[in-house]
Design an enzyme around this catalytic site. Structure first.
Site, mmCIF file in Angstrom:
data_model
loop_
_atom_site.group_PDB
_atom_site.id
_atom_site.type_symbol
_atom_site.label_atom_id
_atom_site.label_comp_id
_atom_site.label_asym_id
_atom_site.label_seq_id
_atom_site.Cartn_x
_atom_site.Cartn_y
_atom_site.Cartn_z
ATOM 1 N N HIS A 14 38.682 107.077 63.269
ATOM 2 C CA HIS A 14 37.252 107.376 63.147
ATOM 3 C C HIS A 14 37.008 108.880 63.268
ATOM 4 C CE1 HIS A 14 36.634 108.338 67.381
ATOM 5 N NE2 HIS A 14 37.423 107.310 67.661
ATOM 6 N N GLU A 87 40.145 99.363 70.868
ATOM 7 C CA GLU A 87 41.065 99.559 71.997
ATOM 8 C C GLU A 87 42.385 98.804 71.824
ATOM 9 O OE1 GLU A 87 38.821 98.698 75.588
ATOM 10 O OE2 GLU A 87 38.011 100.739 75.584
#
Length: 172
Positions: A14, A87
């Protein structure tokens, strides 16, 4: 598609996120991140890879990154927003990629560090040109992506099975 034909995986971190007083999952892109996401999208378009599938984390910053990047592509692939990418460890990311249908020849995964960088390291048993050095030098910054190639069905994707063929970051 034949499983003997090379497949492409793009691991896309990202873009730069802002740090407002919100939960980590809800952090939006910073202004620089919005600019870098569009530049990364243009670079992905320049790669000529015809993406069949995009797997995107559900975090706000990854969704915003993909929304800006995909606008630059000549063809919008099917996009799946996948909670398991948030995550995720390299092993967890491989497990998600192993579920990819075999009619998909090229996929982009939009996720987070350290998982994305770790996955690029663990999958890339070999590297072409200076891609490995460029990736190592840059520490996989925000809005960067690694392009890997492998042959075989997606369920056979495992550590060392791919070749790192390119690495790009906005600072290049």
């Amino acid at each position: 598609m034949s499983v003997a034909e090379p497949r492409r995986i793009v691991l896309f971190r990202h873009a730069k996120a802002d740090w407002p007083d919100v939960a980590d999952h809800e952090r939006p892109l910073a202004e620089r991140g919005r600019k870098d996401a569009a530049v990364a999208g243009r670079r992905l378009a320049d790669s000529g890879i015809p993406f069949d599938l995009a797997l995107c984390s559900t975090a706000t910053r990854t969704r915003e990154t993909w929304k800006l990047a995909v606008q630059e592509l000549p063809h919008r692939p099917k996009t799946v927003y996948e909670e398991r990418l948030y995550e995720a460890s390299p092993g967890e990311l491989i497990a998600v990629l192993n579920e990819t249908p075999d009619d998909v020849s090229s996929a982009v995964l939009i996720g987070h560090n350290p998982g994305v960088h770790g996955l690029a390291d663990v999958l890339g048993g070999r590297a072409e040109g200076d891609a490995q050095q460029r990736m190592g030098r840059r520490e996989f910054p925000t809005a960067a992506f690694a392009v890997l190639s492998f042959t075989g069905p997606w369920k056979s994707l495992e550590p060392g099975a791919a070749t790192l063929v390119d690495f790009w970051s906005p600072s290049e």
